[in-house]
Design an enzyme around this catalytic site. Structure first.
Site, PDB file in Angstrom:
ATOM      1  N   PHE A 271     -35.484 -23.348 -47.452  1.00 28.65           N
ATOM      2  CA  PHE A 271     -34.132 -23.858 -47.226  1.00 28.65           C
ATOM      3  C   PHE A 271     -34.115 -25.358 -47.495  1.00 28.65           C
ATOM      4  O   PHE A 271     -35.004 -26.085 -47.049  1.00 28.65           O
ATOM      5  CB  PHE A 271     -33.659 -23.551 -45.802  1.00 28.65           C
TER       6      PHE A 271
ATOM      7  N   ASP B  20     -40.214 -21.936 -39.755  1.00 24.84           N
ATOM      8  CA  ASP B  20     -38.773 -22.000 -39.541  1.00 24.84           C
ATOM      9  C   ASP B  20     -38.294 -20.567 -39.307  1.00 24.84           C
ATOM     10  O   ASP B  20     -38.446 -19.706 -40.179  1.00 24.84           O
ATOM     11  CB  ASP B  20     -38.090 -22.620 -40.760  1.00 24.84           C
TER      12      ASP B  20
ATOM     13  N   TYR C 211     -27.219 -20.359 -34.239  1.00 27.24           N
ATOM     14  CA  TYR C 211     -25.857 -19.988 -34.631  1.00 27.24           C
ATOM     15  C   TYR C 211     -25.797 -18.832 -35.619  1.00 27.24           C
ATOM     16  O   TYR C 211     -24.713 -18.411 -35.999  1.00 27.24           O
ATOM     17  CB  TYR C 211     -25.092 -21.191 -35.187  1.00 27.24           C
ATOM     18  N   LYS C 212     -26.946 -18.301 -36.029  1.00 22.24           N
ATOM     19  CA  LYS C 212     -26.929 -17.155 -36.926  1.00 22.24           C
ATOM     20  C   LYS C 212     -26.999 -15.867 -36.093  1.00 22.24           C
ATOM     21  O   LYS C 212     -26.048 -15.509 -35.420  1.00 22.24           O
ATOM     22  CB  LYS C 212     -28.084 -17.271 -37.929  1.00 22.24           C
TER      23      LYS C 212
ATOM     24  N   ARG D 195     -25.054 -12.516 -51.029  1.00 18.49           N
ATOM     25  CA  ARG D 195     -25.884 -12.310 -49.844  1.00 18.49           C
ATOM     26  C   ARG D 195     -25.088 -11.562 -48.775  1.00 18.49           C
ATOM     27  O   ARG D 195     -23.950 -11.933 -48.468  1.00 18.49           O
ATOM     28  CB  ARG D 195     -26.328 -13.684 -49.330  1.00 18.49           C
TER      29      ARG D 195
END
Length: 416
Positions: free
Chosen positions: A129, A201, A226-227, A375
């Site tokens: 990322f 991560d 938050y995912k 995605r």
């Protein structure tokens, strides 16, 4: 051939199905983007009102004591710990993923500087990322002294990239684009054999796939809430450090919340022992409090059950897309193997961005990542099997009719 009635039967048999009722999902929307922003727990609205009206409004500054604001980061960290294979008093929820990465990566380099100062290379993937790579790049520039970032283009290149000069191997457990999942235990073992430290991560792992940091022998980990953890937009991230390493060095952002005796107001910094030293400044309590609502839902199930459903959902999606959309040249970029797949599925298409925009206009929300990657995230807490069927049928219609070619779907938004 799989039918919609088959998918409805799977929904009826799903032991996790009742958990969906604890999320505020809009009618007419199939939400397949929980891998980017989780849906809102129903309880979050009441919790926000409680914090604002009662704890802040009536309690005022007293709520640092009476409402437990002072230790909220650590209490929530304890509730998160079981989802990532950590123990109590080992996780804090605080700051952003980028800031926490800066803290733990800096600490890892300091540990290596004490025992193996010749190790000054951070190894990562070019497909990691971007914020992870940017933080690492900025840190090497700040430190100078020969520190550098070495990138590989595929997981198969890792063994050759990790050597006697490697200080830290910094990887995202589940790749944000492809959904490829590393074997954490095997990669960590390889890292340690070479004398390096491992930093993971977990942004696309926590709450989506089983993680056991301690069993894997990991050294450092960070991730967001938050995912899949459904903490809310921009909710605080988390940090974990192996207890064997935690007290060896100070992390560089030595703010007063990480001080051993915060309200002694000493002129010099003395770090707390344990994970509390990875705190920094005053916490944004209103946002932080929302994280608890998502974690409470996870306490009603277990990661093994969630993983079974995740794999079933993603298997079904791959199968249906390859059946319904076979004529449209979609390329699967997510591994088919269960042990290499996270909880999202990505397909490549030359007009991927426009296709996603057309899907969103039809109420099927996924997202787009360069280059040409569509995605789709599958959150076992609230995604239905019948929604997978309906989403694929909508995708097929858009491709059949070339709806994506309409001008409004060609306009690039700032967030994709």
């Amino acid at each position: 051939m799989t039918t919609r009635n088959h998918c409805l039967a799977l929904d009826a048999q799903d032991p996790l199905a009742p958990l969906r009722n604890q999320f505020a999902l809009p009618d007419g929307v199939i939400y397949l983007d929980g891998n980017s922003l989780g849906a809102r727990p129903v309880a979050a609205l009441q919790r926000a009102q409680q914090v604002i009206a009662e704890e802040w409004g009536n309690g005022l500054i007293r709520s640092w004591n009476t409402a437990g604001w002072r230790d909220l980061s650590q209490r929530l960290g304890d509730r998160l710990a079981r989802l990532i294979g950590a123990d109590a008093n080992e996780v804090v929820i605080t700051d952003t993923t980028s800031i926490n990465l800066f803290k733990v990566l800096s600490a890892a380099l300091r540990v290596q500087a004490l025992k193996a100062p010749q190790r000054r290379v951070i190894v990562s993937e070019s497909s990691n990322f971007p914020t992870d790579l940017y933080i690492a790049e900025g840190l090497t520039e700040m430190l100078q002294q020969g520190y550098s970032l070495r990138l590989v283009d595929s997981p198969e290149e890792l063994p050759r990239a990790i050597g006697e000069d490697t200080a830290v191997v910094m990887l995202t457990h589940v790749n944000y684009k492809t959904g490829y999942m590393h074997d954490m235990q095997a990669v960590t073992a390889l890292t340690h054999e070479c004398g390096a430290l491992s930093l993971w991560d977990l942004a696309h792992s926590a709450g989506a796939v089983p993680v056991d940091l301690k069993q894997a022998g990991a050294d450092y980990a960070i991730g967001c809430t938050y995912k899949y953890l459904n903490g809310g937009p921009g909710s605080q991230a988390f940090a974990w450090v192996s207890p064997a390493l935690c007290d060896l060095v100070k992390q560089p952002l030595s703010g007063w919340f990480g001080h051993a005796r915060q309200f002694d107001m000493e002129a010099q910094y003395r770090p707390s022992s344990g994970i509390a030293r990875y705190l920094c400044g005053t916490q944004p309590i209103t946002s932080l409090a929302m994280v608890e609502c998502g974690l409470e839902i996870f306490e009603q199930t277990d990661m093994a059950s969630l993983r079974r459903k995740s794999l079933a959902l993603t298997d079904l999606f791959i199968e249906l897309v390859e059946q319904r959309c076979a004529a449209h040249g979609l390329k699967l970029v997510t591994p088919r193997e269960h042990d290499k797949r996270g909880s999202h599925v990505s397909f490549e298409h030359p007009e991927g961005y426009a296709v996603i925009q057309a899907l969103i206009a039809r109420g099927v929300i996924g997202d787009y990542r360069e280059p040409r990657i569509m995605r789709f995230g599958f959150t076992p807490l609230y995604t239905r099997f019948s929604e997978v069927w309906d989403a694929v049928q909508t995708l097929g219609e858009i491709l059949d009719e070339k709806t994506w070619a309409q001008p409004q779907f060609q306009i690039r938004h700032s967030v994709t």
